[in-house]
Design a protein around this motif. Sequence first.
Motif, mmCIF file in Angstrom:
data_model
loop_
_atom_site.group_PDB
_atom_site.id
_atom_site.type_symbol
_atom_site.label_atom_id
_atom_site.label_comp_id
_atom_site.label_asym_id
_atom_site.label_seq_id
_atom_site.Cartn_x
_atom_site.Cartn_y
_atom_site.Cartn_z
ATOM 1 N N ASP A 54 0.898 -1.157 0.010
ATOM 2 C CA ASP A 54 0.019 -0.069 0.077
ATOM 3 C C ASP A 54 0.822 1.426 0.018
ATOM 4 O O ASP A 54 0.453 2.278 0.552
ATOM 5 N N TYR A 55 1.928 1.139 -0.683
ATOM 6 C CA TYR A 55 2.749 2.212 -0.910
ATOM 7 C C TYR A 55 2.249 3.344 -2.132
ATOM 8 O O TYR A 55 1.556 2.660 -3.077
ATOM 9 N N ASP A 56 2.527 4.580 -1.829
ATOM 10 C CA ASP A 56 2.141 5.395 -3.039
ATOM 11 C C ASP A 56 3.555 5.327 -3.958
ATOM 12 O O ASP A 56 4.901 5.542 -3.166
ATOM 13 N N ILE A 57 3.601 4.815 -5.177
ATOM 14 C CA ILE A 57 4.678 4.712 -6.086
ATOM 15 C C ILE A 57 5.035 5.933 -7.091
ATOM 16 O O ILE A 57 4.100 6.254 -7.738
ATOM 17 N N ARG A 109 -0.829 10.048 -0.472
ATOM 18 C CA ARG A 109 -1.812 9.784 0.677
ATOM 19 C C ARG A 109 -1.208 9.848 2.386
ATOM 20 O O ARG A 109 -1.671 10.325 3.008
ATOM 21 N N ASP A 110 0.067 9.277 2.119
ATOM 22 C CA ASP A 110 0.829 9.347 3.467
ATOM 23 C C ASP A 110 2.227 9.418 2.915
ATOM 24 O O ASP A 110 3.038 8.508 2.473
ATOM 25 N N GLU A 111 2.754 10.513 3.609
ATOM 26 C CA GLU A 111 4.174 10.686 3.280
ATOM 27 C C GLU A 111 5.466 9.879 3.914
ATOM 28 O O GLU A 111 6.444 9.920 3.336
ATOM 29 N N SER A 112 4.759 8.774 4.819
ATOM 30 C CA SER A 112 5.684 7.830 5.547
ATOM 31 C C SER A 112 5.760 6.659 4.626
ATOM 32 O O SER A 112 6.486 5.684 4.978
ATOM 33 N N LYS A 113 4.877 6.744 3.533
ATOM 34 C CA LYS A 113 4.786 5.412 2.941
ATOM 35 C C LYS A 113 4.792 5.857 1.358
ATOM 36 O O LYS A 113 3.706 5.533 0.750
ATOM 37 N N VAL A 114 5.814 6.262 0.807
ATOM 38 C CA VAL A 114 6.173 6.542 -0.502
ATOM 39 C C VAL A 114 7.503 6.297 -1.133
ATOM 40 O O VAL A 114 8.500 6.279 -0.383
ATOM 41 N N LYS A 130 12.816 14.297 -2.840
ATOM 42 C CA LYS A 130 13.113 13.635 -1.395
ATOM 43 C C LYS A 130 13.050 15.179 -0.563
ATOM 44 O O LYS A 130 12.776 15.195 0.683
ATOM 45 N N LYS A 131 13.414 16.345 -1.379
ATOM 46 C CA LYS A 131 13.165 17.776 -0.656
ATOM 47 C C LYS A 131 11.556 17.909 -0.229
ATOM 48 O O LYS A 131 11.425 18.362 0.850
ATOM 49 N N GLN A 166 10.926 11.281 3.658
ATOM 50 C CA GLN A 166 10.875 9.841 4.083
ATOM 51 C C GLN A 166 10.639 8.988 2.782
ATOM 52 O O GLN A 166 10.285 7.799 3.027
ATOM 53 N N LEU A 167 10.807 9.662 1.766
ATOM 54 C CA LEU A 167 10.764 8.865 0.491
ATOM 55 C C LEU A 167 11.703 7.732 0.383
ATOM 56 O O LEU A 167 12.859 7.762 0.812
ATOM 57 N N LEU A 168 11.131 6.613 0.057
ATOM 58 C CA LEU A 168 12.099 5.379 0.171
ATOM 59 C C LEU A 168 12.548 5.048 -1.424
ATOM 60 O O LEU A 168 11.888 5.447 -2.294
#
Length: 262
Positions: free
Chosen positions: A55-58, A95-100, A121-122, A126-128
């Motif tokens: 459920d990440y935003d890609i 949707r969620d900046e901790s899951k992108v 990233k700026k 938390q971009l993975l």
Amino acid sequence: VTAEVPEGSIVMFSAHGVAPTVHAEAAERRLATIDATCPLVTKVHKEAVRYAKEDYDILLIGHEGHEEVIGTSGEAPDHITLVDGPEDVADVTVRDESKVVWLSQTTLSVDETMETVDALKKKFPQLLSPPSDDICYATQNRQIAVKKLAEDAELVIVVGSKNSSNSIRMVEVALDAGAPAAHLVDFAEEIDEAWLEGVTTVGLTSGASVPDVLVDGVLEWLAQRGYGDVETVKTAEESITFSLPKELRRDLRAEAAALSAQ
């Protein structure tokens, strides 16, 4: 488009890959398929599927309308947002900046991709990042080599198709690296002799999938015009090999078995 292929025919999926819907359409129309998708592209497809399940935003960095982008987007259309360069970043929402997470088209310029990643990233600290670099090793090696060529050549010629993303990028990389001029050609016949005026050193490279015969044709063309002294610029050793598509391997095994039985 699978609808244009006669029913019962053989269709080959190119190295750029296709969306799952295309595989389904081919099966529905009883088309025999050969999947020649590059394993590096398949890796990106699998990453898209995995992150979508989590459920990440890609954020897919790539060029709109490119075959590879269409195929990758089709793996998780509800989770993927296309980012076509740094200028698109301001409009990106998640949707969620901790899951992108970001993924990329494999044939982009490394510098171009990282510029977009830095901008993302700026905005999303938390971009993975993907577990490994998505840019095709052959594309990276050629971009590194063309930067080296651009240091000494007054003209850089890139042999490749006008619709080849990695070939187009190499022209841009050569110019950014300081080459006074760089041009993309499909064949030697497309070279304009006016480009050679005042040029003592020509740099020659090609797209990642260009046949050697086309490059040899340009070398012969240049030799006929006084550029016969060739020096190879080597910046990397490529030892990776990919196996044939499984459909062809199966046919070859069947052929070999038939011959041995005779």
